[in-house]
Design an enzyme around this catalytic site. Structure first.
Site, PDB file in Angstrom:
ATOM      1  N   TRP A 276       0.869  -1.173   0.000  1.00  0.00           N
ATOM      2  CA  TRP A 276       0.000   0.000   0.000  1.00  0.00           C
ATOM      3  C   TRP A 276       0.901   1.216   0.000  1.00  0.00           C
ATOM      4  O   TRP A 276       1.799   1.349   0.837  1.00  0.00           O
ATOM      5  CB  TRP A 276      -0.866  -0.039   1.249  1.00  0.00           C
ATOM      6  CG  TRP A 276      -1.828   1.088   1.380  1.00  0.00           C
ATOM      7  CD1 TRP A 276      -2.712   1.526   0.438  1.00  0.00           C
ATOM      8  CD2 TRP A 276      -2.032   1.907   2.536  1.00  0.00           C
ATOM      9  NE1 TRP A 276      -3.451   2.568   0.951  1.00  0.00           N
ATOM     10  CE2 TRP A 276      -3.057   2.819   2.241  1.00  0.00           C
ATOM     11  CE3 TRP A 276      -1.449   1.952   3.806  1.00  0.00           C
ATOM     12  CZ2 TRP A 276      -3.520   3.764   3.143  1.00  0.00           C
ATOM     13  CZ3 TRP A 276      -1.912   2.902   4.711  1.00  0.00           C
ATOM     14  CH2 TRP A 276      -2.928   3.794   4.369  1.00  0.00           C
TER      15      TRP A 276
ATOM     16  N   LYS B 129     -13.127  -0.918   6.399  1.00  0.00           N
ATOM     17  CA  LYS B 129     -13.706  -1.839   5.422  1.00  0.00           C
ATOM     18  C   LYS B 129     -14.708  -2.786   6.056  1.00  0.00           C
ATOM     19  O   LYS B 129     -15.800  -2.984   5.535  1.00  0.00           O
ATOM     20  CB  LYS B 129     -12.622  -2.679   4.740  1.00  0.00           C
ATOM     21  CG  LYS B 129     -11.326  -1.989   4.421  1.00  0.00           C
ATOM     22  CD  LYS B 129     -11.432  -1.036   3.254  1.00  0.00           C
ATOM     23  CE  LYS B 129     -10.078  -0.620   2.746  1.00  0.00           C
ATOM     24  NZ  LYS B 129      -9.293   0.201   3.679  1.00  0.00           N
TER      25      LYS B 129
ATOM     26  N   ASP C  85      -0.214  -4.916   9.737  1.00  0.00           N
ATOM     27  CA  ASP C  85      -1.224  -3.985   9.252  1.00  0.00           C
ATOM     28  C   ASP C  85      -2.451  -4.850   8.955  1.00  0.00           C
ATOM     29  O   ASP C  85      -2.408  -5.691   8.056  1.00  0.00           O
ATOM     30  CB  ASP C  85      -0.740  -3.283   7.982  1.00  0.00           C
ATOM     31  CG  ASP C  85      -1.747  -2.261   7.476  1.00  0.00           C
ATOM     32  OD1 ASP C  85      -1.423  -1.520   6.532  1.00  0.00           O
ATOM     33  OD2 ASP C  85      -2.869  -2.191   8.022  1.00  0.00           O
TER      34      ASP C  85
END
Lengths: 410, 434
Positions: free
Chosen positions: A138, A256, A220
């Site tokens: 990312w 999310k 993460d």
């Protein structure tokens, strides 16, 4: 004379530019596979039913006030969020050596962790400690750690473009050769952008090297529940590392899996050797929070806390999450099936083997350009697509387009 | 409790550790305990205090006559509406926040017809509270103030100021943080001359942090005449003003007046930053509704500066949370709501003025030494009593009244139930402790 007169334009973030180009495309068949959020089969964002329910509960509750939260955040949010990552019966939690900091989304959690590590890890204010992020990763990982002061941010081998899978040897090799105490940012599940996760056995190998070489584990975790549809399955890696006795950070995002993108709900879970060390770490975290955002925002955290701590709501949430994950799995299966039916050259097993929101299709930059320009299908230059952008209505068009692209463009 | 390393220096599993009777260093073993946040400690002491008449006057929130924080019925209604609005989208907002919010927040400070707005040289960024605004401003300055040279300060803060300010600039990488004299304990007001003296000595391109109104923590502000003198000095010395405006409207009950110094600088064509908060004026503390205003000299730089601001935000918190900002934007864009809200703010101010007047009167009746005019000359949430450290300690330990160590207090925490006790206690402190 403006003091800002010579400020250069920052390079635009690729995914935002993609979204803008998509918006301006007049082609009625256009498809946005670059979006970073969940979409329903109608191509719409989705407010989870449980979220709507809990919002109403909150608004109707007169006992709730709008005061500042504590600096480290809402206690019932922090503890329940950590339980989600580590498991309700985690020995580390029972041993009182798990703490957390409520943060502004996953980014905020990474930021707090990075700031702490720069100040207190591997010496004081040691900006030279290498930070390793996966190749690819990312794109904001780099920015967060660089901004926290780390000078040496390096890639570790991860994606094997030829194999279209994990470059395990490369990964393990980089772990072996990394300077001791280097920080490694690991994706807990549903690797962004490749969708390729290590298997359990592969994670065990990673852990063994990290333990031996005293590397710092920084997970993460932005997609827990979203990847397989099962919260516990998606947390396997994080929990395994805890059983191996690691002290570590885990940056969690609820953007999310709760669809709370705009309420910025994140949590930095801290696993320490014992409660004494934990206490000292948390005291320093408070100081860092105080000079960044002072107190975190209350609404999203309250919503998540109520949901996680109320059995019926928790069950409903898990169902909602599973339905999102199921739709993604369905789209993966459909896309692969259609490509096989079209006899599109190449293998397409990776579409169903990869997990989570994203898939690295394997399309090269020229092919990606073709998809965008000729077919109005928007995806990242890396070949990454967001499965959530696929619907039963557009999947045929997308499959045909991929087929045409692969056949005509090399 | 120190723990020893095992022979291979490795990190063993918990079960292994126990089984082998080996203990292992924590990687956090060298992390010291941070000094407790003074505010947190003070509040903790207050909570432990069992005295029935105890009063906490060191809080950061506006309290109503019942000693509670509250939101107006209007805000409550709007939150309900937002919650049931099917058109609202749970998408990521842009890094700079909700456009409607930043537009209204900008207009509130500068006035809708401000030249800078008309000429499109104003950037507004939604932030995580006022702290977030200051932090973002500090990061922008650190990275982009004077691209040609390496700027690392100095930044000047008032003495006293909010105790987290210095740390925010330091965290952004600006180590050179200095003070200018501001509050004069004897005069019980702003020592303008000393302030100007200190600033005259500041190097060019210094950033000066200024309270636009309702100075925290003293409540004492500059007069308009003094603002004019100060801005002349700033232009002459090429200083960069960084305004703090955490409670616009809550000082004079007049939004224009409270933002007057910012408008003055903008009208003089100066570049400036202004950190705003809507916590107090909306009672939305937990929601962290802040805003960073950036006024530039040229519109040609706007897009570049915005792109850099977005980049900074992405490395800090990525995007702000929308809930509170939506409420604020809804109120500020609706004329009827706007008026109702302003009336609400005015009544908060009126109550504050009443408390100040009654406190001053009570102190006068008690024959309290010294002048207490400064109580009614100051405005906003805070007030600096002028009590010294020993007197403040006396209040805490003997009277169970909690003030900031610097003698400042939150006026709104005083109400008809505790006013007499507070006044008597201040009198006692002044007459028995020196």
């Amino acid at each position: 004379m403006s003091l800002f007169g010579e400020v250069p334009q920052a390079t635009p973030v690729a995914v935002f530019k993609l979204s803008n180009d998509f918006k301006e495309d007049a082609n009625p068949k256009k498809v946005n596979l670059g979006v970073g959020a969940y979409r329903t089969d109608e191509g719409q964002p989705w407010v989870l039913p449980v979220v709507k329910k809990v919002e109403k509960i909150i608004v109707a509750d007169n006992s709730l006030n709008h005061e500042y939260l504590a600096i480290l955040g809402l206690p019932e949010f922090r503890s329940s969020a950590s339980k989600i990552a580590l498991g309700e019966d985690s020995p580390a939690i029972q041993e009182n050596r798990v703490g957390a900091v409520q943060c502004l989304g996953g980014t905020g959690a990474l930021k707090m962790g990075a700031e702490f590590l720069r100040r207190w890890y591997n010496g004081n204010d040691n900006t030279k400690t290498p930070v390793y992020v996966s190749a690819p990763t990312w794109e904001n990982h780099n920015a967060v750690f660089a901004n926290a002061g780390f000078e040496d941010i390096r890639p570790y081998k991860y994606w094997d473009a030829e194999k279209r899978g994990l470059d395990l040897d490369g990964f393990l090799g980089d772990l072996e050769s990394a300077p001791k105490h280097s920080i490694f940012v690991l994706h807990a599940c549903a690797h962004n952008p490749t969708g390729t996760d290590p298997t359990h056995v592969e994670w065990m190998q990673v852990a063994e090297v990290m333990k031996r070489r005293k590397l710092f584990v920084f997970f993460d975790s932005a997609y827990q529940g979203f990847a397989s549809g099962c919260l516990d399955k998606d947390a396997w890696a994080v929990r395994y590392f805890v059983t191996q006795g690691f002290e570590m950070f885990c940056a969690q995002s609820f953007s999310k899996n709760f669809g709370l993108y705009n309420e910025r709900v994140g949590n930095l879970t801290i696993v320490a050797r014992d409660s004494d060390n934990l206490k000292r770490v948390l005291s320093q975290m408070e100081k860092i929070v105080r000079v960044t955002w002072s107190n975190p925002p209350s609404q999203g955290a309250r919503l998540v806390a109520i949901t996680l701590n109320t059995p019926e709501l928790f069950a409903e949430w898990k169902d909602n999450v599973k339905s999102m994950a199921d739709r993604v799995l369905l789209m993966r299966a459909s896309l692969q099936a259609k490509l096989q039916a079209l006899e599109t050259p190449g293998t397409w097993d990776h579409i169903t083997q990869q997990i989570g929101m994203f898939s690295f299709t394997g399309l090269n930059p020229k092919q990606v350009e073709y998809m965008i320009k000729e077919r109005s299908i928007y995806l990242m230059a890396s070949g990454r697509i967001n499965m959530c952008g696929l619907t039963t209505k557009n999947i045929d068009y997308v499959a045909e387009s991929i087929h045409e692209t692969v056949v005509n463009v090399q | 409790m120190r723990q020893t390393c095992n022979s291979d220096g490795g990190v063993g599993s918990t079960e292994n550790v126990k089984a082998r009777g080996i203990t292992i260093f924590s990687i956090f073993v060298d992390t010291p305990t941070a000094a407790p946040n003074p505010e947190t400690k003070l509040l903790a002491d207050f909570k432990k205090d069992t005295h029935l008449s105890k009063v906490y006057l060191a809080g950061r929130e506006y309290l109503n006559e019942e000693g509670q924080t509250s939101v107006s019925p209007l805000i409550g209604k709007i939150m309900q509406q937002i919650c049931t609005d099917p058109t609202l989208c749970p998408e990521y907002p842009s890094s700079v926040g909700l456009p409607e919010f930043t537009r209204r927040a900008t207009e509130l400070v500068l006035g809708r017809d401000c030249h800078a707005i008309v000429e499109n040289r104003v950037l507004g960024v939604q932030t995580v509270g006022c702290t977030g605004a200051v932090r973002l401003g500090a990061e922008l300055l650190k990275h982009w103030y004077n691209v040609r040279g390496v700027w690392c300060g100095p930044v000047y803060l008032s003495s006293p100021c909010d105790d987290s300010l210095a740390g925010i600039f330091e965290a952004a990488g600006i180590q050179d943080v200095r003070r200018y004299r501001y509050w004069d304990t004897e005069q019980r007001g702003v020592c303008v001359q000393k302030m100007m003296e200190d600033l005259e000595m500041a190097p060019e391109q210094s950033v000066i942090v200024l309270s636009a109104s309702a100075h925290c923590p003293t409540g004492s502000d500059l007069s308009q005449k003094h603002w004019r003198l100060l801005t002349q000095l700033m232009v002459r010395c090429r200083f960069f003003p960084f305004f703090l405006l955490p409670a616009q409207g809550l000082c004079h009950g007049d939004f224009e007046q409270d933002a007057w110094p910012v408008r003055l600088c903008a009208s003089l064509g100066m570049e400036l930053l202004c950190a705003q908060s809507f916590s107090h004026s909306f009672g939305l503390y937990g929601e962290r509704v802040g805003h960073l205003l950036c006024v530039l000299k040229q519109s040609s730089t706007l897009l570049a500066v915005q792109s850099q601001a977005e980049k900074q935000v992405r490395a800090l918190w990525s995007r702000p949370s929308v809930g509170g900002a939506r409420v604020v934007a809804t109120v500020l864009s609706n004329p009827a709501h706007h008026v109702e809200w302003q009336e609400g703010v005015k009544s908060m101010v009126e109550r504050g003025i009443l408390v100040r007047e009654r406190l001053r009167e009570k102190l006068r009746l008690l024959g309290c030494p010294g002048s207490w005019d400064h109580l009614i000359q100051q405005g906003g949430l805070y007030c600096c009593t002028g009590l010294n450290v020993q007197q403040v300690e006396f209040l805490e330990k003997r009277r169970h009244i909690y003030l900031h160590p610097n003698g400042c207090l939150n006026v709104s925490a005083i109400n008809s139930r505790n006013l007499d006790y507070v006044a008597e206690s201040i009198h006692l402190a002044l007459t028995s402790v020196f």
